[in-house]
Design a protein around this motif. Sequence first.
Motif, PDB file in Angstrom:
ATOM      1  N   LEU A 132       0.797  -1.224   0.000  1.00  0.00           N
ATOM      2  CA  LEU A 132       0.000   0.000   0.000  1.00  0.00           C
ATOM      3  C   LEU A 132       0.832   1.277   0.000  1.00  0.00           C
ATOM      4  O   LEU A 132       0.409   2.300  -0.525  1.00  0.00           O
ATOM      5  N   GLY A 133       2.001   1.223   0.617  1.00  0.00           N
ATOM      6  CA  GLY A 133       2.813   2.437   0.725  1.00  0.00           C
ATOM      7  C   GLY A 133       3.356   2.926  -0.601  1.00  0.00           C
ATOM      8  O   GLY A 133       3.750   4.089  -0.718  1.00  0.00           O
ATOM      9  N   ILE A 134       3.388   2.045  -1.603  1.00  0.00           N
ATOM     10  CA  ILE A 134       3.922   2.469  -2.909  1.00  0.00           C
ATOM     11  C   ILE A 134       2.966   2.204  -4.066  1.00  0.00           C
ATOM     12  O   ILE A 134       3.006   2.898  -5.072  1.00  0.00           O
ATOM     13  N   LEU A 135       2.072   1.202  -3.930  1.00  0.00           N
ATOM     14  CA  LEU A 135       1.223   0.818  -5.056  1.00  0.00           C
ATOM     15  C   LEU A 135      -0.224   0.564  -4.609  1.00  0.00           C
ATOM     16  O   LEU A 135      -0.748  -0.543  -4.740  1.00  0.00           O
ATOM     17  N   PRO A 136      -0.892   1.577  -4.083  1.00  0.00           N
ATOM     18  CA  PRO A 136      -2.268   1.362  -3.620  1.00  0.00           C
ATOM     19  C   PRO A 136      -3.223   1.167  -4.797  1.00  0.00           C
ATOM     20  O   PRO A 136      -2.950   1.625  -5.911  1.00  0.00           O
ATOM     21  N   PRO A 137      -4.347   0.489  -4.562  1.00  0.00           N
ATOM     22  CA  PRO A 137      -5.333   0.307  -5.629  1.00  0.00           C
ATOM     23  C   PRO A 137      -6.104   1.592  -5.899  1.00  0.00           C
ATOM     24  O   PRO A 137      -6.147   2.506  -5.069  1.00  0.00           O
ATOM     25  N   LYS A 138      -6.754   1.644  -7.044  1.00  0.00           N
ATOM     26  CA  LYS A 138      -7.449   2.860  -7.460  1.00  0.00           C
ATOM     27  C   LYS A 138      -8.597   3.222  -6.527  1.00  0.00           C
ATOM     28  O   LYS A 138      -8.985   4.387  -6.435  1.00  0.00           O
ATOM     29  N   SER A 139      -9.142   2.247  -5.798  1.00  0.00           N
ATOM     30  CA  SER A 139     -10.278   2.498  -4.900  1.00  0.00           C
ATOM     31  C   SER A 139      -9.858   2.916  -3.495  1.00  0.00           C
ATOM     32  O   SER A 139     -10.704   3.187  -2.649  1.00  0.00           O
ATOM     33  N   TYR A 365      -5.480   7.088  13.849  1.00  0.00           N
ATOM     34  CA  TYR A 365      -5.865   8.442  13.460  1.00  0.00           C
ATOM     35  C   TYR A 365      -4.901   9.407  14.151  1.00  0.00           C
ATOM     36  O   TYR A 365      -4.390   9.115  15.240  1.00  0.00           O
ATOM     37  N   TYR A 366      -4.692  10.589  13.534  1.00  0.00           N
ATOM     38  CA  TYR A 366      -3.786  11.536  14.172  1.00  0.00           C
ATOM     39  C   TYR A 366      -4.139  12.961  13.760  1.00  0.00           C
ATOM     40  O   TYR A 366      -4.767  13.201  12.716  1.00  0.00           O
ATOM     41  N   ARG A 367      -3.732  13.890  14.607  1.00  0.00           N
ATOM     42  CA  ARG A 367      -3.891  15.304  14.293  1.00  0.00           C
ATOM     43  C   ARG A 367      -2.868  15.695  13.219  1.00  0.00           C
ATOM     44  O   ARG A 367      -1.783  15.112  13.142  1.00  0.00           O
ATOM     45  N   PRO A 368      -3.205  16.681  12.381  1.00  0.00           N
ATOM     46  CA  PRO A 368      -2.355  16.977  11.213  1.00  0.00           C
ATOM     47  C   PRO A 368      -0.895  17.250  11.545  1.00  0.00           C
ATOM     48  O   PRO A 368      -0.002  16.900  10.751  1.00  0.00           O
ATOM     49  N   MET A 369      -0.620  17.870  12.703  1.00  0.00           N
ATOM     50  CA  MET A 369       0.774  18.197  13.006  1.00  0.00           C
ATOM     51  C   MET A 369       1.637  16.957  13.259  1.00  0.00           C
ATOM     52  O   MET A 369       2.863  17.046  13.315  1.00  0.00           O
ATOM     53  N   PHE A 370       0.999  15.789  13.396  1.00  0.00           N
ATOM     54  CA  PHE A 370       1.751  14.553  13.639  1.00  0.00           C
ATOM     55  C   PHE A 370       2.035  13.777  12.344  1.00  0.00           C
ATOM     56  O   PHE A 370       2.588  12.688  12.409  1.00  0.00           O
ATOM     57  N   ARG A 371       1.678  14.341  11.214  1.00  0.00           N
ATOM     58  CA  ARG A 371       1.980  13.661   9.955  1.00  0.00           C
ATOM     59  C   ARG A 371       3.496  13.608   9.764  1.00  0.00           C
ATOM     60  O   ARG A 371       4.180  14.639   9.838  1.00  0.00           O
ATOM     61  N   PRO A 372       4.091  12.431   9.507  1.00  0.00           N
ATOM     62  CA  PRO A 372       5.533  12.354   9.247  1.00  0.00           C
ATOM     63  C   PRO A 372       5.905  13.231   8.053  1.00  0.00           C
ATOM     64  O   PRO A 372       5.162  13.311   7.063  1.00  0.00           O
ATOM     65  N   ASP A 373       7.058  13.897   8.151  1.00  0.00           N
ATOM     66  CA  ASP A 373       7.431  14.878   7.128  1.00  0.00           C
ATOM     67  C   ASP A 373       8.166  14.265   5.947  1.00  0.00           C
ATOM     68  O   ASP A 373       8.461  14.957   4.976  1.00  0.00           O
ATOM     69  N   LYS A 374       8.486  12.974   6.002  1.00  0.00           N
ATOM     70  CA  LYS A 374       9.219  12.329   4.910  1.00  0.00           C
ATOM     71  C   LYS A 374       8.562  10.977   4.594  1.00  0.00           C
ATOM     72  O   LYS A 374       8.035  10.307   5.471  1.00  0.00           O
ATOM     73  N   PRO A 375       8.612  10.559   3.326  1.00  0.00           N
ATOM     74  CA  PRO A 375       8.147   9.209   2.994  1.00  0.00           C
ATOM     75  C   PRO A 375       9.050   8.150   3.635  1.00  0.00           C
ATOM     76  O   PRO A 375      10.203   8.433   3.979  1.00  0.00           O
ATOM     77  N   TYR A 376       8.508   6.974   3.813  1.00  0.00           N
ATOM     78  CA  TYR A 376       9.206   5.798   4.348  1.00  0.00           C
ATOM     79  C   TYR A 376       9.460   5.867   5.857  1.00  0.00           C
ATOM     80  O   TYR A 376      10.028   4.927   6.417  1.00  0.00           O
TER      81      TYR A 376
END
Length: 503
Positions: A132-139, A365-376
């Motif tokens: 899912l982290g690199i190739l999620p389905p269209k749905s 679930y998380y508040r927006p400020m907790f979104r990781p700033d880099k992929p992986y």
Amino acid sequence: MYPLIQRSYRKMMMMMMINGHHYQRLLSSSTATTNYVLNEPSEPNIVTAEIPGPQSRRLIDDLNKIQNAGAIQLFVDYEKSIGNYLVDVDGNTFLDIYSQISSMPLGYNHPALIEAVKDPRNISSFINRPALGILPPKSFNDQLHSALLSIAPSGLNEIQTMACGSCSVENALKVVCFYYRTWQRGQPPTEDDMLTCMTNEQPGSPKLSIMSFMGSFHGRTFGALSCTHSKAIHKVDIPAFDWPIADFPRYKYPLNEYSDYNQREDDRCLAKVEDLIEKYNRKAIPVAGMIIEPIQSEGGDYHGSKYFFQQLRKICTKHHVAMVIDEVQTGGGPTGKYWAHEHFEMDQPPDIVTFSKKMLIGGFYYRPMFRPDKPYRIFNTWLGDPSKLILLEQVVRVVKEQRLLERIAETGDYLLDHLKRIQNQYPSILMNARGIGTFCAIDFPTPSLRDQTIKQLHRNGVHCGGSGSATLRFRTTLTFEKHHVDQFIERFDHTLRSLSNNK
């Protein structure tokens, strides 16, 4: 003629057979909802002299030749199990108040889920599990909105899927550390951070801590175990972090008779939390986050008050400590709300809420400020399973259309009233009846008496389990109703009478 025939068809009751199960499917043209009525057994039925029966014992012995099968209770015939009734390989039918450790939202072989599996449009999702982290389905985006974000806790509008509860906790705690270090530095990781983390040295591998609570359970993976303090067998022989462990309130019941004592207990525990935050700051191992269950579920069904959680939220904000609410067991509706922490009416939402079990997929679930700033930074091969989102979409639809949260709240009140009544009948055996929704529990004076009661309940047709050292816990589906309560109470009373007579 065709529209008339179509309208008549939509109103009629259709009998369907899927995997050997009959159910009624009633379509309402006025509400456009589907009401499924499972043809459950009328009552439990035990046909073997002992539990587990001979077929289960044979299969347990066979399994024990290739792995430790000491925890196995029964082998189950899942094709024959239906609704709130579990059928084992020996043909015994149990009323199930344990529901696979609280992980069955609608019960066994619910027709809405069977239809989703049989739908040809879903075949690809069931046989092609993506990275899912690199190739999620269209749905995928639509599924996240319809299945997960449609029931998100208030104030938490971002989501990360995972495979199970333990990995949800592990990755939530990583997010806490990312956020804290970014706040501490005021910038992304430096070159020195990147170099020193490779050799487990500071500053790239910082000294941070996560506060947890005595009696808690957050999983059996390595980091989660440092936050788990319920059963020694989970933790023994495993190295642990130097992280603070606070006290979770231990109330006296009935609550209204011990309000002064319980208020003092709340204040004592809250003071301990602040003391530990300050202590670990002085040790230069600052508390980056706190993880807590709304109800300590494995540890013994210990509850915290609305006041306790409201004050914890304020303490976390004051000390810049991320508040992680672990709803792996309480989430998904058994307390009468999708999220148990919503009963506390805190002035701010938690920063992160973890989930799994009744949600059929893990994540947080998380508040927006907790979104990781880099992929992986939060990544693994699968990051959950889109096929589970297909099933969860149906669960969410059925819960809404059939008002299952309101119904489980009503059933829970009915269950708790009966537990209090039977507790008064057997005051030397039962105590501390408590619960929210059907997420209920009752205590015994000794572990051995609790365990003896569970075994006898199995023989009397109720599949159940314990929590803590001497607690019987209730972990029902969302389709558990008052007539199921009546069946349980009848068999519980019979069990307690037989145990009392054998003293």
